[in-house]
Each structure stands twice: as structure tokens, then as C-alpha cells.
Scaffold this motif. Structure first.
Motif, PDB file in Angstrom:
ATOM      1  N   ASP A   1       6.378  -9.781 -11.082  1.00  0.00           N
ATOM      2  CA  ASP A   1       5.726  -9.702  -9.780  1.00  0.00           C
ATOM      3  C   ASP A   1       5.813  -8.329  -9.120  1.00  0.00           C
ATOM      4  O   ASP A   1       4.987  -8.001  -8.264  1.00  0.00           O
ATOM      5  CB  ASP A   1       6.326 -10.734  -8.818  1.00  0.00           C
ATOM      6  CG  ASP A   1       6.021 -12.153  -9.240  1.00  0.00           C
ATOM      7  OD1 ASP A   1       5.182 -12.323 -10.133  1.00  0.00           O
ATOM      8  OD2 ASP A   1       6.618 -13.082  -8.683  1.00  0.00           O
ATOM      9  N   LEU A   2       6.816  -7.541  -9.493  1.00  0.00           N
ATOM     10  CA  LEU A   2       7.019  -6.259  -8.805  1.00  0.00           C
ATOM     11  C   LEU A   2       6.773  -5.037  -9.683  1.00  0.00           C
ATOM     12  O   LEU A   2       6.480  -3.959  -9.164  1.00  0.00           O
ATOM     13  CB  LEU A   2       8.453  -6.177  -8.251  1.00  0.00           C
ATOM     14  CG  LEU A   2       8.769  -6.971  -6.992  1.00  0.00           C
ATOM     15  CD1 LEU A   2      10.226  -6.774  -6.600  1.00  0.00           C
ATOM     16  CD2 LEU A   2       7.864  -6.568  -5.842  1.00  0.00           C
ATOM     17  N   ALA A   3       6.912  -5.174 -10.994  1.00  0.00           N
ATOM     18  CA  ALA A   3       6.846  -4.000 -11.878  1.00  0.00           C
ATOM     19  C   ALA A   3       5.524  -3.253 -11.774  1.00  0.00           C
ATOM     20  O   ALA A   3       5.464  -2.044 -11.980  1.00  0.00           O
ATOM     21  CB  ALA A   3       7.112  -4.396 -13.324  1.00  0.00           C
ATOM     22  N   THR A   4       4.453  -3.964 -11.430  1.00  0.00           N
ATOM     23  CA  THR A   4       3.160  -3.290 -11.276  1.00  0.00           C
ATOM     24  C   THR A   4       3.093  -2.482  -9.986  1.00  0.00           C
ATOM     25  O   THR A   4       2.185  -1.668  -9.806  1.00  0.00           O
ATOM     26  CB  THR A   4       2.016  -4.318 -11.276  1.00  0.00           C
ATOM     27  OG1 THR A   4       2.233  -5.262 -10.217  1.00  0.00           O
ATOM     28  CG2 THR A   4       1.942  -5.038 -12.600  1.00  0.00           C
ATOM     29  N   GLU A   5       4.056  -2.684  -9.084  1.00  0.00           N
ATOM     30  CA  GLU A   5       4.024  -2.022  -7.788  1.00  0.00           C
ATOM     31  C   GLU A   5       4.934  -0.807  -7.709  1.00  0.00           C
ATOM     32  O   GLU A   5       4.721   0.067  -6.871  1.00  0.00           O
ATOM     33  CB  GLU A   5       4.406  -3.020  -6.686  1.00  0.00           C
ATOM     34  CG  GLU A   5       3.444  -4.197  -6.573  1.00  0.00           C
ATOM     35  CD  GLU A   5       3.660  -4.980  -5.292  1.00  0.00           C
ATOM     36  OE1 GLU A   5       3.904  -4.361  -4.250  1.00  0.00           O
ATOM     37  OE2 GLU A   5       3.606  -6.208  -5.345  1.00  0.00           O
TER      38      GLU A   5
ATOM     39  N   ASP B   1       0.833  -1.196   0.000  1.00  0.00           N
ATOM     40  CA  ASP B   1       0.000   0.000   0.000  1.00  0.00           C
ATOM     41  C   ASP B   1       0.874   1.254   0.000  1.00  0.00           C
ATOM     42  O   ASP B   1       0.943   2.001   0.974  1.00  0.00           O
ATOM     43  CB  ASP B   1      -0.921  -0.014   1.223  1.00  0.00           C
ATOM     44  CG  ASP B   1      -1.932   1.121   1.174  1.00  0.00           C
ATOM     45  OD1 ASP B   1      -2.175   1.644   0.068  1.00  0.00           O
ATOM     46  OD2 ASP B   1      -2.459   1.482   2.232  1.00  0.00           O
ATOM     47  N   VAL B   2       1.570   1.446  -1.131  1.00  0.00           N
ATOM     48  CA  VAL B   2       2.471   2.591  -1.292  1.00  0.00           C
ATOM     49  C   VAL B   2       2.212   3.191  -2.663  1.00  0.00           C
ATOM     50  O   VAL B   2       2.116   2.466  -3.652  1.00  0.00           O
ATOM     51  CB  VAL B   2       3.950   2.166  -1.178  1.00  0.00           C
ATOM     52  CG1 VAL B   2       4.868   3.361  -1.397  1.00  0.00           C
ATOM     53  CG2 VAL B   2       4.227   1.542   0.189  1.00  0.00           C
ATOM     54  N   GLU B   3       2.114   4.497  -2.728  1.00  0.00           N
ATOM     55  CA  GLU B   3       1.830   5.151  -3.999  1.00  0.00           C
ATOM     56  C   GLU B   3       3.111   5.441  -4.770  1.00  0.00           C
ATOM     57  O   GLU B   3       3.984   6.176  -4.307  1.00  0.00           O
ATOM     58  CB  GLU B   3       1.078   6.461  -3.760  1.00  0.00           C
ATOM     59  CG  GLU B   3       0.651   7.152  -5.055  1.00  0.00           C
ATOM     60  CD  GLU B   3      -0.133   8.421  -4.801  1.00  0.00           C
ATOM     61  OE1 GLU B   3      -0.398   9.149  -5.774  1.00  0.00           O
ATOM     62  OE2 GLU B   3      -0.478   8.676  -3.631  1.00  0.00           O
TER      63      GLU B   3
ATOM     64  N   MET C   1      11.022   0.992  -2.385  1.00  0.00           N
ATOM     65  CA  MET C   1      11.198  -0.449  -2.227  1.00  0.00           C
ATOM     66  C   MET C   1      12.669  -0.759  -2.461  1.00  0.00           C
ATOM     67  O   MET C   1      13.325  -0.105  -3.277  1.00  0.00           O
ATOM     68  CB  MET C   1      10.353  -1.231  -3.235  1.00  0.00           C
ATOM     69  CG  MET C   1       8.866  -0.924  -3.181  1.00  0.00           C
ATOM     70  SD  MET C   1       7.925  -1.817  -4.464  1.00  0.00           S
ATOM     71  CE  MET C   1       7.926  -3.461  -3.767  1.00  0.00           C
ATOM     72  N   THR C   2      13.205  -1.720  -1.724  1.00  0.00           N
ATOM     73  CA  THR C   2      14.588  -2.123  -1.945  1.00  0.00           C
ATOM     74  C   THR C   2      14.653  -3.612  -2.222  1.00  0.00           C
ATOM     75  O   THR C   2      13.830  -4.397  -1.738  1.00  0.00           O
ATOM     76  CB  THR C   2      15.487  -1.788  -0.739  1.00  0.00           C
ATOM     77  OG1 THR C   2      14.989  -2.449   0.438  1.00  0.00           O
ATOM     78  CG2 THR C   2      15.549  -0.295  -0.506  1.00  0.00           C
ATOM     79  N   LEU C   3      15.639  -3.994  -3.006  1.00  0.00           N
ATOM     80  CA  LEU C   3      15.845  -5.375  -3.425  1.00  0.00           C
ATOM     81  C   LEU C   3      17.244  -5.780  -2.981  1.00  0.00           C
ATOM     82  O   LEU C   3      18.228  -5.149  -3.362  1.00  0.00           O
ATOM     83  CB  LEU C   3      15.712  -5.456  -4.954  1.00  0.00           C
ATOM     84  CG  LEU C   3      15.775  -6.810  -5.633  1.00  0.00           C
ATOM     85  CD1 LEU C   3      14.697  -7.743  -5.123  1.00  0.00           C
ATOM     86  CD2 LEU C   3      15.661  -6.632  -7.147  1.00  0.00           C
ATOM     87  N   GLN C   4      17.326  -6.818  -2.136  1.00  0.00           N
ATOM     88  CA  GLN C   4      18.610  -7.211  -1.555  1.00  0.00           C
ATOM     89  C   GLN C   4      18.840  -8.715  -1.676  1.00  0.00           C
ATOM     90  O   GLN C   4      17.883  -9.501  -1.706  1.00  0.00           O
ATOM     91  CB  GLN C   4      18.665  -6.823  -0.075  1.00  0.00           C
ATOM     92  CG  GLN C   4      18.629  -5.320   0.172  1.00  0.00           C
ATOM     93  CD  GLN C   4      18.729  -4.994   1.648  1.00  0.00           C
ATOM     94  OE1 GLN C   4      17.724  -4.740   2.301  1.00  0.00           O
ATOM     95  NE2 GLN C   4      19.928  -5.013   2.181  1.00  0.00           N
TER      96      GLN C   4
END
Length: 220
Positions: free
Chosen positions: A92-96, A2-4, A69-72
């Protein structure tokens, strides 16, 4: 999540561990929440742990204020997993997330080069944002390798706005100084939050002091 319109910042291990150090600092300081994990068959079957507890090998964190968002990853992503990891991130993430910023280290030829940053963009929007942030665009032609290159290529193919911030770093050692430079001189101008980097300067000074001690021992 829930982040814009969050910005994804990638922190996979690479040269100088620049991306890993920088993104670990961001995740910790912004107190981002665990959002999920990435699994694919090509990742090696190993267990990662922190403070005596097993954790996911490739993790995603997120926060709303600021929207990031961070990816580690606790492991250097092996080449057989490049395509699968990229597919998972994009599907899975590109829509977010609204845009992606990738960090990469490149070997410095001398100490004066360490900390220099150039940018590479996937589209007009990101090129404009990189220029407005005062970051020089890379000149001539070249390649972005590793899993970062695979992720950037996937973003380019699917019209996901992305930029790569390439920082010159020590070619053999972890380089928190280069991580500090890319945060202060490139990442912060592109995002709407600040990251405290005093700890990275302290780590860099400790490494430099140790190198000087070793050099002195060799001279003796």
C-alpha cells in the motif's frame, strides 16, 4: 499523497524506544499530516488514545516540505503480525515513497558505546548513500530482528531501496540520548531536513540524573 519522492522513516517500538522517540520528534516538529492507518487481523484488538481521544494503533504521517513519511505504532508489533504488517506497508505504501530508512536499537555493553551508529543497506544505491553520509557499515554477519527485520527483508525482496540505522542504546531503559544520536549523526546526513534535538537531550539528562539518585540511594 501529493508528495514527490518522499523518504519513509519507520518508528516502531523496539529496544530503548529509540525509533519511537526519534520518529515522534520528527512527526511533531515537521508538523506532518495524518495520512492513513494500517490494520491487519494479527494486531491485538486494543484501543490507543491520546489526550482523551481514541486514535489508530499504527499510523502513517506525511508532509511535502520536506518530502517525508513516518510510520508509528503505539504498541510493540507482535510476531504473528510481522508478515501482515510488512505486506501492507509494501503493497500500500511502497508506490508512494522513494526509499525507506529504518531505525533500530541494539544493547550497548557499556556507557561509552551508547549512541554509536552503524548502517545496513539493501542495495548499491543505499550503501553509497550511507557511506556518503559518513555512517560506518556493519562489519561481519548478523541479523536484524523484530518487525523492523521483517520490513527490511520485504524491501530487499521487492527491490525497494532501504537502509537500517542501528544505534547502541541502554538495554533496559528508554534512551532519548541514543535517539538524539541517531538523528544527529545518521538520519540528518541522509535526509534534507534538520530536527531539533534539545528536548531529547533534556529528557536524557533527566533520566541520567534519576539513575544517579537511585544509585546513590543504594550506596547509602
Amino acid at each position: 499523497v501529493d508528495v514527490e519522492s518522499p523518504t519513509l522513516v519507520e518508528g516502531f517500538p523496539g529496544l530503548g524506544l529509540v525509533a519511537s522517540i526519534a520518529v515522534d520528534q520528527i512527526t511533531s516538529q515537521l508538523d506532518l499530516d495524518y495520512h492513513g492507518q494500517i490494520r491487519c487481523p494479527s494486531l491485538p484488538p486494543v484501543a490507543s488514545y491520546q489526550d482523551g481521544r481514541v486514535q489508530d494503533l499504527v499510523r502513517v504521517y506525511a508532509g511535502a516540505d520536506p518530502a517525508v513519511m513516518t510510520l508509528q505504532s503505539d504498541l510493540v508489533i507482535p510476531p504473528p503480525a510481522f508478515e501482515q504488517v510488512s505486506e501492507c506497508v509494501l503493497s500500500d505504501l511502497a508506490t508512494e515513497f522513494d526509499r525507506a530508512i529504518f531505525l533500530a536499537g541494539a544493547p550497548a555493553r557499556n556507557e561509552e558505546e551508547i549512541g554509536e551508529v552503524i548502517g545496513i543497506a539493501t542495495d548499491d544505491r543505499m550503501e553509497s548513500e550511507v557511506r556518503e553520509a559518513g555512517i560506518d557499515l556493519a562489519e561481519g554477519s548478523g541479523l536484524v530482528g523484530g518487525v523492523t527485520g521483517a520490513l527490511v527483508d520485504a524491501c530487499y525482496e521487492r527491490d525497494v531501496p532501504a537502509a537500517v540505522l542501528v544505534v547502541k542504546a541502554h538495554p533496559q531503559l528508554p534512551d532519548p540520548g541514543a535517539a538524539r544520536s541517531v538523528i544527529e549523526n545518521a538520519l540528518e546526513p541522509l535526509v534534507d531536513f534538520d530536527v531539533e534535538t534539545a528536548e531529547l537531550k533534556e529528557q536524557s539528562d533527566q533520566i541520567q540524573s534519576r539513575l544517579e539518585q537511585i544509585a546513590q540511594q543504594y550506596r547509602q
